[in-house]
Design an enzyme around this catalytic site. Structure first.
Site, PDB file in Angstrom:
ATOM      1  N   GLN A   1    -121.435 -30.220  -1.224  1.00 23.45           N
ATOM      2  CA  GLN A   1    -122.685 -29.892  -0.539  1.00 23.45           C
ATOM      3  C   GLN A   1    -123.032 -30.891   0.563  1.00 23.45           C
ATOM      4  O   GLN A   1    -123.707 -30.538   1.539  1.00 23.45           O
ATOM      5  CB  GLN A   1    -123.824 -29.794  -1.549  1.00 23.45           C
ATOM      6  CG  GLN A   1    -123.653 -28.614  -2.505  1.00 23.45           C
ATOM      7  CD  GLN A   1    -124.827 -28.436  -3.444  1.00 23.45           C
ATOM      8  OE1 GLN A   1    -125.980 -28.506  -3.037  1.00 23.45           O
ATOM      9  NE2 GLN A   1    -124.529 -28.215  -4.709  1.00 23.45           N
TER      10      GLN A   1
ATOM     11  N   ASP B   1    -120.859 -22.846 -10.960  1.00 22.13           N
ATOM     12  CA  ASP B   1    -122.242 -22.620 -11.369  1.00 22.13           C
ATOM     13  C   ASP B   1    -122.337 -21.564 -12.460  1.00 22.13           C
ATOM     14  O   ASP B   1    -123.337 -21.494 -13.184  1.00 22.13           O
ATOM     15  CB  ASP B   1    -123.092 -22.176 -10.170  1.00 22.13           C
ATOM     16  CG  ASP B   1    -123.556 -23.343  -9.311  1.00 22.13           C
ATOM     17  OD1 ASP B   1    -123.393 -24.504  -9.746  1.00 22.13           O
ATOM     18  OD2 ASP B   1    -124.076 -23.103  -8.207  1.00 22.13           O
TER      19      ASP B   1
END
Length: 264
Positions: A8, A151
């Site tokens: 990220q 995730d």
């Protein structure tokens, strides 16, 4: 920029690079240089008319004072949609999430491939992708590499106790460093519920054995994905209490309102 723990930061620098008058050169290292969120960021930047030049693991982002798209349609959150798609296999029902299609550039769309391995029927309709669970509500355990859509590790962990055989989730070591140590959280909470779950060093992941759920309160560790995923177990067997459920507000504030509406 090392991508091993998280990609990220690379996404953030890619987007910020257009604001630097001399442009930005970025070199990546680590195990996730081809991560789903990097691909998503590059795809969206291209949609906005931003050229990013890449040579192997190096990027050059030139200065750009304006974007070339006046209106942009944001895709539905596929990560959030996956909890509802998981209900199809757990409850043996058909689930359609509006406006989610296979053209999505989000990495978690790969979770539908996992559901297909579990025996679900999947169709992309005009309304959105439709997932139909198996008629008898049974499905096998699987071995799956979830590195690029990690995730959804917690979502599969919630499905795995009801499978007919062992489930192994591979290459997810990096999720230790997210909202909480997610590997530790999964092992602790499934164990609390009476399920045998162990860390597998050889797979850099976890193994989960099928078993009988013992109703209990689930600790969420202030992690929205733990809260949302373990709620699915309660939909199948009941008796599950989710502590600190409001941590879902990080990404899905009305998650439990929707669950209540669907189960009335």
């Amino acid at each position: 920029m090392d991508t091993t723990v998280s990609s990220q930061f690379v996404s953030a620098l890619l987007m910020a690079g257009v604001m630097i008058p001399e442009g930005l050169k970025l070199k990546m290292s680590g195990s996730r240089t081809e991560g789903a969120y990097i691909k998503l960021t590059l795809s969206m930047m291209k949609q906005f008319g931003i050229d990013v030049f890449r040579k192997e693991n190096q990027f050059y982002i030139p200065f750009n004072s304006s974007y070339q798209i006046p209106v942009y349609q944001v895709e539905p959150d596929v990560s959030g949609a996956c909890y509802f798609y998981a209900m199809s296999v757990l409850l043996g029902i058909t689930v359609v999430v509006k406006d989610v299609h296979f053209t999505s550039i989000q990495g978690d769309i790969k979770f539908l491939d996992v559901l297909k391995q579990l025996g679900c029927s999947i169709e992309d309709t005009d309304n959105g992708i439709s997932v139909r669970g198996t008629k008898d509500g049974t499905y096998p355990g699987i071995v799956v590499d979830m590195n690029d859509f990690s995730d959804q590790t917690m979502t599969l962990a919630a499905i795995a106790p009801f499978a007919t055989s062992e489930t192994i989730i591979k290459n997810i070591a990096h999720i230790r460093f997210q909202e909480t140590d997610r590997i530790c959280a999964i092992v602790k909470e499934l164990t609390r519920l009476g399920i045998k779950c162990e860390e597998c060093e050889e797979y850099k992941g976890i193994s989960i054995q099928p078993g009988t759920i013992i109703p209990a309160a689930v600790e969420t560790y202030d992690d929205h994905r733990i809260a949302m995923a373990f709620t699915l177990i309660g939909l199948r067997v009941g008796g599950i209490v989710i502590n600190n459920y409001k941590c879902c507000a990080k990404t899905f504030e009305n998650y439990f309102d929707i669950i209540d509406d669907l189960t009335k």
